[in-house]
Design an enzyme around this catalytic site. Structure first.
Site, PDB file in Angstrom:
ATOM      1  N   ARG A  76       0.823  -1.200   0.000  1.00 11.23           N
ATOM      2  CA  ARG A  76       0.000   0.000   0.000  1.00 11.23           C
ATOM      3  C   ARG A  76       0.865   1.261   0.000  1.00 11.23           C
ATOM      4  O   ARG A  76       0.506   2.274  -0.598  1.00 11.23           O
ATOM      5  CB  ARG A  76      -0.956  -0.006   1.182  1.00 11.23           C
ATOM      6  CG  ARG A  76      -1.868  -1.195   1.112  1.00 11.23           C
ATOM      7  CD  ARG A  76      -2.673  -1.409   2.342  1.00 11.23           C
ATOM      8  NE  ARG A  76      -3.819  -0.531   2.377  1.00 11.23           N
ATOM      9  CZ  ARG A  76      -3.903   0.562   3.087  1.00 11.23           C
ATOM     10  NH1 ARG A  76      -2.903   0.935   3.825  1.00 11.23           N
ATOM     11  NH2 ARG A  76      -4.983   1.283   3.072  1.00 11.23           N
ATOM     12  N   ASP A 137     -14.201  -3.441   5.944  1.00 18.74           N
ATOM     13  CA  ASP A 137     -13.580  -4.368   6.895  1.00 18.74           C
ATOM     14  C   ASP A 137     -14.596  -4.786   7.960  1.00 18.74           C
ATOM     15  O   ASP A 137     -14.633  -5.943   8.387  1.00 18.74           O
ATOM     16  CB  ASP A 137     -12.369  -3.685   7.548  1.00 18.74           C
ATOM     17  CG  ASP A 137     -11.498  -3.013   6.509  1.00 18.74           C
ATOM     18  OD1 ASP A 137     -10.835  -3.724   5.754  1.00 18.74           O
ATOM     19  OD2 ASP A 137     -11.520  -1.773   6.414  1.00 18.74           O
ATOM     20  N   HIS A 165      -7.130   1.096   7.516  1.00 18.99           N
ATOM     21  CA  HIS A 165      -7.636   0.146   6.520  1.00 18.99           C
ATOM     22  C   HIS A 165      -6.415  -0.475   5.829  1.00 18.99           C
ATOM     23  O   HIS A 165      -6.109  -0.208   4.678  1.00 18.99           O
ATOM     24  CB  HIS A 165      -8.538   0.854   5.508  1.00 18.99           C
ATOM     25  CG  HIS A 165      -8.901  -0.027   4.346  1.00 18.99           C
ATOM     26  ND1 HIS A 165      -9.675  -1.143   4.484  1.00 18.99           N
ATOM     27  CD2 HIS A 165      -8.588   0.034   3.037  1.00 18.99           C
ATOM     28  CE1 HIS A 165      -9.815  -1.733   3.309  1.00 18.99           C
ATOM     29  NE2 HIS A 165      -9.157  -1.041   2.415  1.00 18.99           N
TER      30      HIS A 165
HETATM   31  C1  LMR Z   1      -9.797  -3.889  -0.052  1.00 21.37           C
HETATM   32  O1  LMR Z   1      -9.764  -3.866   1.170  1.00 21.37           O
HETATM   33  O2  LMR Z   1     -10.468  -4.695  -0.700  1.00 21.37           O
HETATM   34  C2  LMR Z   1      -8.963  -2.917  -0.819  1.00 21.37           C
HETATM   35  O3  LMR Z   1      -8.727  -1.787  -0.054  1.00 21.37           O
HETATM   36  C3  LMR Z   1      -7.707  -3.615  -1.185  1.00 21.37           C
HETATM   37  C4  LMR Z   1      -6.750  -2.701  -1.906  1.00 21.37           C
HETATM   38  O4  LMR Z   1      -5.673  -2.460  -1.374  1.00 21.37           O
HETATM   39  O5  LMR Z   1      -7.071  -2.219  -2.976  1.00 21.37           O
END
Ligand code: LMR
Length: 309
Positions: A76, A137, A165
């Protein structure tokens, strides 16, 4: 979903402003044609544009999806150098052109830190109006619990996503309950396998985004869109009585979390305002996980600021 009233309610007409980059202008026009062809009764106007100023003009709700998407194998933080400048530019456009009470939801990753940058460059938007998505989440945690306990997902509530996140987020079931024929029961009472709750459950939720990318060769789409609608609907229309949800919000120092980061807390919403659920008991295990994800966010903030210099 928005045009069908899933985000703002079945009686709320909407005007959609769609923004994309110039390279995608033709595809964006195609999306506009489809929206018109669907003849949604609530959809009053569609403005498709590649001009950020036009897109932000007078908007009451801004869903910030734009950003370089994470590809398989990409961390990320790798995205940060690409996305931080985008958020700076879009923040300035919102600052100048959005409605003064605009509610902002940042979805694109790194969502918490993008939201923090947006807050810094849109100082006249109230800080309480700038949030990021951790409802995805939260929903993933509800669904994992439902599957494990063989109950309907609608009967599970009050999980918490603390923090970022990212894979350091802490999905917490200590206060979660399930509605059963014998009343509301704590998840911990129904599943006494502490090992599962402290290991597989947490890892599965933390890694679900990566698992989706691996399976689809693309980031989550349907579940993320649905979670964005859930986030905004509850914020605008209120959370059901006795239920809280998780939202990434500007930390006020609650639960000993440092201020000046966008951190996911349990929140209740009423009359268009969210407030952090206070007074929950935090055990030692949770404390360590909550602090670790706060530290991750502080590190991300530093990297983000270095990308701006
Ligand atoms: C997710 O949680 O599905 C996305 O944020 C994953 C991402 O890093 O694109």
């Amino acid at each position: 979903m928005i045009a069908r009233g899933i985000m703002l309610g079945p009686d709320q007409p909407v005007i959609l402003h769609l923004l994309d980059i110039a390279l995608a202008a033709e595809a964006l026009h195609g999306v506009k044609m489809e929206l018109l062809d669907a003849a949604f009764p609530l959809l009053k106007e569609v403005h498709a544009t590649t001009d950020v100023t036009e897109a932000c003009k007078d908007v009451n709700v801004a869903i910030m999806l734009g950003g370089f998407p994470r590809k398989e194998g990409m961390e990320r933080k790798d995205m940060m150098s690409k996305n931080v400048p985008i958020y700076k530019e879009q923040a300035s456009a919102l600052e100048e052109h959005a409605a003064s009470d605009c509610k902002v939801l940042v979805v694109a990753n790194p969502a918490n830190t993008n939201a923090l940058i947006l807050k810094e460059f849109a100082p006249s938007i109230p800080e309480k109006n700038i949030t990021c998505l951790t409802r995805l989440d939260h929903n993933r945690a509800l669904s994992q619990i439902a599957e494990r306990l063989k109950v309907y997902v609608a009967d599970v509530k009050n999980v918490i996503i603390w923090g970022n996140h990212s894979s350091t987020q802490y999905p917490d079931i200590n206060h979660a309950t399930v509605t059963t024929p014998n009343g509301e029961r704590p998840v911990k009472e129904l599943d006494t396998d502490d090992h599962w709750l402290k290991n597989e459950f947490i890892n599965t939720v933390q890694q679900r985004g990566v698992a989706i990318i691996k399976a689809r060769k693309a980031s989550s789409a349907l579940s993320a869109a649905s979670a964005a609608c859930d986030h905004m609907r509850d914020w605008v229309l209120g959370t059901p009585k006795g239920t809280w949800v998780s939202m990434g919000v500007y930390s006020d120092g609650s639960y000993g979390i440092p201020k000046d980061i966008i951190y996911s807390f349990p929140v209740k919403c009423e009359k268009g305002k969210w407030s952090i659920v206070k007074g929950l008991k935090i055990d030692e295990f949770s404390r360590a996980k909550m602090d670790a994800t706060a530290k991750d966010l502080i590190d991300e903030k530093e990297v983000a600021h270095s990308c701006l210099n």
